[in-house]
Design a protein around this motif. Structure first.
Motif, short mmCIF file in Angstrom:
data_model
loop_
_atom_site.label_atom_id
_atom_site.label_comp_id
_atom_site.label_asym_id
_atom_site.label_seq_id
_atom_site.Cartn_x
_atom_site.Cartn_y
_atom_site.Cartn_z
N LEU A 1 39.29 45.79 36.98
CA LEU A 1 40.21 46.30 37.74
C LEU A 1 41.39 45.56 38.24
O LEU A 1 42.55 45.93 38.22
CB LEU A 1 39.56 46.86 39.05
N ILE A 2 41.22 44.11 38.42
CA ILE A 2 42.22 43.28 38.70
C ILE A 2 43.05 43.07 37.32
O ILE A 2 44.53 43.10 37.47
CB ILE A 2 41.52 41.84 39.15
N GLN A 3 42.53 42.79 36.24
CA GLN A 3 43.15 42.96 35.01
C GLN A 3 44.07 44.05 34.80
O GLN A 3 45.26 43.98 34.27
CB GLN A 3 42.26 42.80 33.81
N TRP A 4 43.57 45.25 35.03
CA TRP A 4 44.35 46.57 34.84
C TRP A 4 45.59 46.65 36.12
O TRP A 4 46.73 46.92 35.76
CB TRP A 4 43.49 47.68 35.11
N ALA A 5 45.38 45.96 37.02
CA ALA A 5 46.38 45.96 38.19
C ALA A 5 47.56 45.12 37.69
O ALA A 5 48.76 45.31 37.70
CB ALA A 5 45.91 45.58 39.35
N ILE A 6 47.14 43.82 37.14
CA ILE A 6 48.02 42.96 36.73
C ILE A 6 48.78 43.64 35.37
O ILE A 6 50.14 43.34 35.15
CB ILE A 6 47.33 41.68 36.40
N ALA A 7 48.10 44.10 34.63
CA ALA A 7 48.91 44.75 33.66
C ALA A 7 49.82 45.63 33.73
O ALA A 7 50.96 45.56 33.27
CB ALA A 7 47.61 45.46 32.59
N LYS A 8 49.64 46.61 34.75
CA LYS A 8 50.58 47.60 35.33
C LYS A 8 51.62 47.10 35.92
O LYS A 8 52.98 47.40 35.59
CB LYS A 8 50.02 48.51 36.11
N VAL A 9 51.49 46.14 36.75
CA VAL A 9 52.42 45.37 37.56
C VAL A 9 53.45 44.66 36.47
O VAL A 9 54.78 44.71 36.61
CB VAL A 9 51.92 44.50 38.71
N ILE A 10 53.06 43.91 35.68
CA ILE A 10 53.68 43.01 34.72
C ILE A 10 54.49 44.06 33.59
O ILE A 10 55.67 43.77 33.34
CB ILE A 10 52.90 42.09 33.96
#
Length: 108
Positions: free
Chosen positions: A6-15
């Protein structure tokens, strides 16, 4: 669901959103940050974790304070991040005469 995913997905979207707002490519983000293009691609697809050092390098290129980048990631986590869209690579150029793609034309 695994919290790391979930953290990786959040980082992906924000970046991805911040990069698109600047209208720069993944290759440009990689070049300017000193990180590799495959790494940036994997980050934006939510496939890998990111170190704090890498986040700082990315934030600098995206012209976003690291604290603001983290705030956006936390907000995305609270919303419940979704798996990043897996977009295929850019289309290959097609030879008008033969109808073959550039990649298949070189293999012949």
């Amino acid at each position: 669901m695994d919290k790391n995913i979930l953290i990786q997905w959040a980082i992906a979207k924000v970046i991805r959103e911040a990069r698109n707002a600047l209208d720069i490519s993944q290759v440009q983000l990689a070049d300017f940050s000193g990180l590799s293009y495959p790494f940036i691609s994997d980050v934006e697809r939510g496939n890998v974790g990111v170190s704090i050092a890498a986040l700082l390098q990315i934030a600098e290129v995206l012209k976003v304070e690291a604290s603001e980048l983290m705030r956006r990631i936390e907000a995305e986590l609270k919303r419940g991040p979704q798996e990043p869209e897996k977009v295929p690579g850019r289309p290959r150029k097609m030879d008008k005469k033969t109808g073959a793609t550039a990649a298949s034309a070189t293999k012949e």
